[in-house]
Write an enzyme that holds these catalytic residues in place. Sequence first.
Site, mmCIF file in Angstrom:
data_model
loop_
_atom_site.group_PDB
_atom_site.id
_atom_site.type_symbol
_atom_site.label_atom_id
_atom_site.label_comp_id
_atom_site.label_asym_id
_atom_site.label_seq_id
_atom_site.Cartn_x
_atom_site.Cartn_y
_atom_site.Cartn_z
ATOM 1 N N ASP A 50 11.990 3.257 6.477
ATOM 2 C CA ASP A 50 12.404 3.870 5.274
ATOM 3 C C ASP A 50 12.223 5.177 5.660
ATOM 4 O O ASP A 50 11.355 6.037 6.136
ATOM 5 C CB ASP A 50 11.542 3.508 4.144
ATOM 6 C CG ASP A 50 11.928 4.251 2.831
ATOM 7 O OD1 ASP A 50 12.805 3.771 2.045
ATOM 8 O OD2 ASP A 50 11.425 5.350 2.519
ATOM 9 N N TYR A 55 13.774 14.463 3.837
ATOM 10 C CA TYR A 55 12.459 14.571 4.476
ATOM 11 C C TYR A 55 12.608 15.614 5.694
ATOM 12 O O TYR A 55 13.665 15.318 6.630
ATOM 13 C CB TYR A 55 12.091 13.422 4.999
ATOM 14 C CG TYR A 55 11.656 12.254 3.962
ATOM 15 C CD1 TYR A 55 11.652 12.684 2.662
ATOM 16 C CD2 TYR A 55 11.572 10.928 4.404
ATOM 17 C CE1 TYR A 55 11.181 11.617 1.661
ATOM 18 C CE2 TYR A 55 11.220 9.742 3.231
ATOM 19 C CZ TYR A 55 10.965 10.350 1.895
ATOM 20 O OH TYR A 55 10.678 9.355 1.129
ATOM 21 N N SER A 153 14.970 4.811 -6.618
ATOM 22 C CA SER A 153 13.540 5.378 -6.432
ATOM 23 C C SER A 153 13.183 6.033 -7.727
ATOM 24 O O SER A 153 13.870 7.099 -7.977
ATOM 25 C CB SER A 153 13.456 6.178 -5.299
ATOM 26 O OG SER A 153 12.194 6.676 -5.236
ATOM 27 N N TRP A 206 5.591 2.946 -2.622
ATOM 28 C CA TRP A 206 5.221 4.251 -1.890
ATOM 29 C C TRP A 206 3.672 4.685 -2.334
ATOM 30 O O TRP A 206 3.481 4.354 -3.375
ATOM 31 C CB TRP A 206 6.198 5.340 -1.876
ATOM 32 C CG TRP A 206 6.458 6.087 -2.948
ATOM 33 C CD1 TRP A 206 7.347 5.809 -3.869
ATOM 34 C CD2 TRP A 206 5.762 7.144 -3.545
ATOM 35 N NE1 TRP A 206 7.437 6.945 -4.831
ATOM 36 C CE2 TRP A 206 6.277 7.770 -4.555
ATOM 37 C CE3 TRP A 206 4.734 8.075 -2.736
ATOM 38 C CZ2 TRP A 206 6.096 9.099 -5.284
ATOM 39 C CZ3 TRP A 206 4.311 9.255 -3.656
ATOM 40 C CH2 TRP A 206 5.098 9.757 -4.792
ATOM 41 N N LYS A 217 -12.334 7.894 2.162
ATOM 42 C CA LYS A 217 -12.822 9.161 3.141
ATOM 43 C C LYS A 217 -12.996 10.431 2.228
ATOM 44 O O LYS A 217 -13.922 11.418 2.712
ATOM 45 C CB LYS A 217 -11.709 9.209 3.976
ATOM 46 C CG LYS A 217 -10.427 10.104 3.772
ATOM 47 C CD LYS A 217 -9.573 10.169 4.920
ATOM 48 C CE LYS A 217 -8.144 10.871 4.349
ATOM 49 N NZ LYS A 217 -7.215 10.694 5.601
ATOM 50 N N ARG A 229 -5.093 14.916 4.518
ATOM 51 C CA ARG A 229 -3.847 15.345 3.807
ATOM 52 C C ARG A 229 -4.104 16.279 2.534
ATOM 53 O O ARG A 229 -3.405 17.105 2.191
ATOM 54 C CB ARG A 229 -3.438 13.983 3.317
ATOM 55 C CG ARG A 229 -2.168 14.141 2.303
ATOM 56 C CD ARG A 229 -1.552 12.793 2.111
ATOM 57 N NE ARG A 229 -1.043 12.139 3.319
ATOM 58 C CZ ARG A 229 -0.263 10.939 3.401
ATOM 59 N NH1 ARG A 229 0.038 10.269 2.244
ATOM 60 N NH2 ARG A 229 0.267 10.478 4.535
ATOM 61 N N SER A 288 0.283 9.019 11.270
ATOM 62 C CA SER A 288 0.547 10.188 12.167
ATOM 63 C C SER A 288 -0.031 9.791 13.525
ATOM 64 O O SER A 288 0.040 10.426 14.603
ATOM 65 C CB SER A 288 -0.592 11.429 11.604
ATOM 66 O OG SER A 288 -1.843 10.957 11.674
#
Length: 337
Positions: A50, A55, A153, A206, A217, A229, A288
């Site tokens: 996706d 983006y 969406s 999502w 964390k 993030r 990542s």
Amino acid sequence: MVNYRFLGNSGFKVSEITYGNWITHASQVENDAAIKTVHKALDLGITTFDTADAYANTGAESVLGEALKGQRRESLEIFTKVYWPTGPKGPNDTGLSRKHILDSINGSLKRLGTDYVDLYQAHRFDYETPLEETFQAFADIVRQGKVLYIGVSEWTAEQLREGHALATKLGIQLISNQPQYSALWRVIEGKVVPASEELGISQVVWSPMAQGVLSGKYLPGQPLPEGSRATDEKSGADFIKRFLDDDVLTAVQKLKPIAQDAGLTMPQLAIAWVLQNPNVSAALVGASRPEQLEDSVKASGVTLDADTMTAIETALSGVAVTDADATYETSPKKRVV
């Protein structure tokens, strides 16, 4: 390997763990690393990918196209989206007008290196374009063979009903909605999911880990982890802020023993939780680094028993957001330029 589920009321199957490249490709992650991560996804059995034209201002589509080059196209399910501003972001470089849709699908196909996408999604509802215009454009690109199925969406229950009625009238299939959904963000359960079940529309969700907060964390009263993030504006720091409340973080820590008893990591528990909803066809996960996907895919096929689901509900009671009216706040009333 990853299990498959039908998408909406169709014969089309997708991998229930779907790879999403928002905020990673052409932004947070160097291209070589992004390509290695996509190849790891394929190795792990993920075949559904996706992305969106917006983006990294079209860059993410290009990276994904490069990463999938040489793969058997028929064995992949490729999703992209249209709505948010792209390119130089002029007055017609945004929204769901016929012009923007037709320009955007051609650009997306070129960047992705494919003749068609399996699912083309309206990234938000466009209040400034007649819905008939939008769906006629969708019907035209379906008939041209550039798109197989239509999705949306973050649409409301009412918008889904209107869109589904038009799609049916035009002879095309609206089969999915892509909302935010996690054990901490449950706003779709009140109205969107019941309407979707009635209409034969699935959710491709999502942020099943609530921007990483459900990984455990982030600790209450402690500094944010370096490189996380929450500390990186390019990685969605604005999106995670709503969950960085000490009450929320304290409640999330209660999930650790629940995950351990279930034989899962906390990220696996979070992903497995959204997949327990029968209206959810796929959970979008990003990465990542390739090794992050190895953990995520182990949530596929997991069944959480009733006691575990109750324990999660109890742990997050009072901090999980369930207000169905929040679904009316996701699409801008005017196009963003």
